[in-house]
Structures are given as C-alpha cells and as structure tokens.
Design an enzyme around this catalytic site. Structure first.
Site, PDB file in Angstrom:
ATOM      1  N   GLY A 274       0.107   7.605  -3.224  1.00 32.71           N
ATOM      2  CA  GLY A 274      -1.304   7.263  -4.351  1.00 32.71           C
ATOM      3  C   GLY A 274      -2.075   8.210  -4.391  1.00 32.71           C
ATOM      4  O   GLY A 274      -2.760   8.225  -6.019  1.00 32.71           O
ATOM      5  N   ARG A 311     -15.492   8.677   2.025  1.00 41.71           N
ATOM      6  CA  ARG A 311     -14.894   9.553   2.654  1.00 41.71           C
ATOM      7  C   ARG A 311     -15.731  10.423   3.384  1.00 41.71           C
ATOM      8  O   ARG A 311     -15.146  10.807   4.493  1.00 41.71           O
ATOM      9  CB  ARG A 311     -13.773  10.481   1.745  1.00 41.71           C
ATOM     10  CG  ARG A 311     -13.015   9.091   0.511  1.00 41.71           C
ATOM     11  CD  ARG A 311     -11.487  10.015  -0.029  1.00 41.71           C
ATOM     12  NE  ARG A 311     -10.665  10.353   0.888  1.00 41.71           N
ATOM     13  CZ  ARG A 311     -10.649  11.908   1.018  1.00 41.71           C
ATOM     14  NH1 ARG A 311     -12.028  12.794   0.199  1.00 41.71           N
ATOM     15  NH2 ARG A 311     -10.050  12.647   1.501  1.00 41.71           N
ATOM     16  N   CYS A 341     -29.377   3.829   6.103  1.00 40.20           N
ATOM     17  CA  CYS A 341     -30.342   4.222   7.122  1.00 40.20           C
ATOM     18  C   CYS A 341     -29.147   4.718   8.462  1.00 40.20           C
ATOM     19  O   CYS A 341     -28.155   3.996   9.413  1.00 40.20           O
ATOM     20  CB  CYS A 341     -30.617   3.217   7.838  1.00 40.20           C
ATOM     21  SG  CYS A 341     -31.662   2.152   6.751  1.00 40.20           S
TER      22      CYS A 341
HETATM   23  C1  LIG Z   1      -1.554   4.736   1.920  1.00 42.74           C
HETATM   24  C2  LIG Z   1       0.279   5.236   1.884  1.00 42.74           C
HETATM   25  C3  LIG Z   1       1.104   5.785   0.528  1.00 42.74           C
HETATM   26  C4  LIG Z   1       0.063   6.251   0.094  1.00 42.74           C
HETATM   27  O1  LIG Z   1      -0.983   8.027   0.562  1.00 42.74           O
HETATM   28  P1  LIG Z   1      -0.703   8.948  -0.696  1.00 42.74           P
HETATM   29  O2  LIG Z   1      -1.605   9.536   0.504  1.00 42.74           O
HETATM   30  O3  LIG Z   1      -2.430   8.190  -1.145  1.00 42.74           O
HETATM   31  O4  LIG Z   1       0.010   9.299  -1.353  1.00 42.74           O
HETATM   32  C5  LIG Z   1       2.428   5.610   0.939  1.00 42.74           C
HETATM   33  N1  LIG Z   1       2.923   4.493   1.545  1.00 42.74           N
HETATM   34  C6  LIG Z   1       2.749   4.125   2.542  1.00 42.74           C
HETATM   35  C7  LIG Z   1       3.267   3.381   3.124  1.00 42.74           C
HETATM   36  C8  LIG Z   1       0.823   4.284   3.119  1.00 42.74           C
HETATM   37  O5  LIG Z   1       0.482   4.120   3.894  1.00 42.74           O
END
Ligand SMILES: *Cc1c(COP(=O)(O)O)cnc(C)c1O
Length: 412
Positions: A274, A311, A341
């Site tokens: 991701g 974040r 706030c």
């Molecule tokens: C969040 C998640 C990902 C992606 O993680 P990244 O750190 O963004 O690469 C992949 N697989 C599962 C099951 C996740 O929960």
C-alpha cells in the site's frame, strides 16, 4: 516526481503553485508517474515468478488512483465491502481481489462472493464458518487462506505492527495446521493459500524475510498433509523514506532478497503493498494563515489540519514541509499547526524552516498513503480536494466538499 526547478516545486512537469491557486487549499496532489513507477517496480522485480500484486486499497482508495492501477492489471487487497465497491467502480478485476480483515460481516462476504473475488484471507475459525455458510447459500465454493501470525517483530510503530502473538490479527502459526485440518469439514471452502502481513512502514525487511520463511515452511507441511495450496500471500508493509535519514529499501532490492525462497516453489506469489506504492506519490498543499509567537514557541498556522492528515497526531509521524517557492530567508524553528481545536493538531513540531509569509503555500510531503483516507469532517471542516497529475497535465479527481456535503443525510 516532486522536485524543484527554478526554485518552484513541481509534480512531474506541473507547477504545484498553479494547482494551489486554481483549486484552493488544502488539496492533495498525486503523481501518476510515481504511482505507476512503484507498481511497475514490483511487477518487474517479480518477473519470472507467477505473481499478483494486490494493491492495499486502504492506503489510498480514491477512484482515479484505483483506476490508474486497474488499467495496469494490478490486483487489490480490500478490507471492507466499501473498498470492493470502489474497486469495481474503478474498473478493477474482481478475480484479482483478495479480502483481508478480522471482522468481515456476512453482508460483505456475500457481496464479495457474488462479485467473484479471488480469495478470502481469513483470521478466525468463526469467520471460516461464516464464509462456508454464505457460500453454501449461494451455491459457490470460496477460496481461502489463513492469515497466520508468524510471531516476528516488525520493528515499527506499535500501532502499525501486527505480527506479534498478542495482536488481534491472524491465527497463531503453530495452530494453523490444525485449523486447516478442521477446515476440511467445511464443504463450501477450499484452502488455496497462506497469507501473512506483519506490519507497516517496515524499514528493515529482515523480519519480512523471517516471516516468509516460516510461512513457506508451513506451506510445505500443509502440502504434505494433502492441502492444495497454490499461493502464498506475503502481505504489504514495506516502508518509505519520510525523511532523508530513513533508510528505506528499494522495492527491487526487497523483492530480490525474497526471490531465492520463492523461485521454484510452485506457488503464485501475492504481495499487498500500500504505502510503498502511493506514499511518496502524494503531497498535501496548504496555505499559511498566520504566524504567532508565544513566550515559549513560534507557530505557523496553516489551513490544513489533523482532520485532513492525521498521521502526525496519531503516530507522531514526520512529514517534510516544503515551500512551493524556495527563497532565501530567515530560518526559524516552529510548530506547524492547523485550525482544529486540539493541542494534538499539528503537522510538524519544532521544525526548522525558512520563515514563511502569510499567504505562502507549503507542501506536506509523503502524504499519498493513509492521508485522505483517514480525513474526517471533525470541526465541520470540508474534506480537501484531490488532484491527479500526469506529466504537464492535471485534473481534479475529487471536488472539495461543500457545506451542503457536511450536512448530507441529516434531518432536524
Ligand atoms: C494495511 C495492510 C496492507 C498494506 O500495508 P502497507 O504498509 O501500506 O504496505 C497489506 N495487507 C494487509 C492485510 C493490511 O492490513
């Protein structure tokens, strides 16, 4: 893909100043070349091994981003029915979708089965029973893998580490053979793989290699016991550089380190990246509203806040802050804060930066992953616009919310 030319910050060949002026701020901007570049880096590194790259939709689920990846043939890792709906709307191929998450509802399971997704990554025996029941009702067979918990420490922020024994995720790897054994009793299920995902923003990939080794050992054992395992899903989690000091491994280097164990295993390899696909492909543009000096501190107050990018508040995450127009000036140390706030509403703390003037634009870097997706309407703030850049061209792919959007669905 973000770089300075003549002291102006560009995304590909597009000046970010032009986008900020035209769309207003705050505004997320994504580079299509950066997204595709990262996707292709995985694809190239895995060439010669049967593989499916399942982009983790939760990192950035904007339709235009999903469509860009779908067109390349990318698969998707979803964690809700809502994400599946988005993937289908964006033209994603359901046969390349895997469904992860600890709490799938029977409605979501039915939607996924009716859509013809590839595989469920299951996290409990109760879930196996539920998928079996829904599949039986629909007269289909559901493919599943167990998400095993390999008990390795991903060495990352505790909120985004998932692979230890005391985490809610997965099934203890030691229990997995027995669970696969008991799952034979479910006549509408077929065990097709094993999956794991040990955490996120992992900068040292040794724990991922260790987890992969344990998972591949488990697959050997399951095959010996007669299970038709045809794929291994190694999850996501590869980290990115949020600042120069972060020693983020390259995608190619990471996959090369895994390759030895994967080649010739007779398995389709799945990965679920991701952050490493979209994280450094996006920035959040914001405008300086005010500067303020308290006895102890200097503040730069901007029009983006924790509701737009949570974040820093949630994980104390570091994001570089770049001026859209680079100029010589006084260096200050300041907190960059939003209008919400909450004392936790900061984008940077004790940050050295060239003193900005009121009205100057800044870019919060590395905001492509877990940025807009975690945005909220807290303080009744409309969520920001999103823009996709392709070379010298750009377009708004999500309009800024309006006051009407804020009260949509409410009655007096
Ligand atoms: C969040 C998640 C990902 C992606 O993680 P990244 O750190 O963004 O690469 C992949 N697989 C599962 C099951 C996740 O929960």
């Amino acid at each position: 893909m973000f770089h300075y030319e003549n002291e102006q910050l560009l995304c590909e060949q597009t000046g970010l100043d032009e986008i900020a002026r035209a769309t207003g701020t705050p505004c997320y901007v994504y580079s299509s070349a950066a997204i595709l570049g990262a996707y292709r880096a995985y694809h190239t590194a895995l060439s010669g091994i049967p593989h499916v790259i399942c982009y983790a939709v939760k990192a950035n689920s904007t339709l235009a981003v999903l469509a860009l990846l779908a067109k390349e043939g990318c698969g998707f890792d979803i964690v809700s029915g809502g994400e599946l709906y988005r993937v289908l709307k964006a033209g994603g191929d359901p046969a390349r979708v895997v469904f992860s998450g600890v709490g799938k509802t029977s409605e979501e399971i039915e939607f996924a089965l009716r859509s013809g997704i590839c595989n469920f990554n299951c996290e409990s025996e109760g879930e196996l029973a539920e998928i079996d029941a829904v599949a039986g009702r629909l007269g289909v067979t559901a493919r599943f893998s167990l998400r095993v918990n390999p008990d390795v420490d991903a060495v990352t922020h505790p909120y985004i580490s998932t692979g230890l024994r005391d985490h809610k995720f997965g099934i203890d790897i030691a229990d997995a053979p027995a669970v696969y054994g008991r799952a034979r009793a479910f006549t509408n299920l077929r065990a097709s793989g094993v999956s794991c995902h040990i955490g996120s923003q992992i900068l040292d990939y040794a724990p991922i290699l260790e987890a992969a080794g344990k998972v591949l050992d488990l697959i050997e054992r399951l095959r010996a016991e007669g299970h038709g395992i045809d794929h291994v899903d190694l999850g996501g989690g590869l980290g990115i550089a949020y600042q120069e000091a972060d020693n983020a491994p390259g995608i190619g280097e990471f996959i090369a380190a895994l390759r030895g164990r994967l080649e010739g295993a007779g398995l389709t390899v799945m990965v679920e990246p991701g952050r490493s696909i979209v994280g450094n492909a996006g920035v959040l543009l914001t405008k300086v509203l005010y500067r303020k000096q308290s006895p102890a501190k200097e503040f730069v107050i901007v029009d983006a806040a924790m509701n737009d990018l949570i974040r820093p508040a949630l994980y104390k995450a570091h994001h570089e802050i770049l001026p859209l127009r680079r100029e010589a000036g006084l260096e200050i140390v300041a907190d960059v804060v939003g209008p919400v706030c909450e004392t936790g509403d900061f984008l940077a703390r004790d940050r050295s930066l060239t003193a900005p003037r009121q009205g100057d634009f800044l870019a919060i870097a590395s905001a492509g992953a877990y940025g807009f997706v975690q945005a909220s309407n807290y303080n009744s703030r409309p969520r920001p616009a999103e823009v996709l850049v392709e070379g010298g061209e750009w377009r708004v792919v999500r309009k800024r919310e309006t006051p009407e959007d804020l009260i949509n669905g409410e009655t007096l």
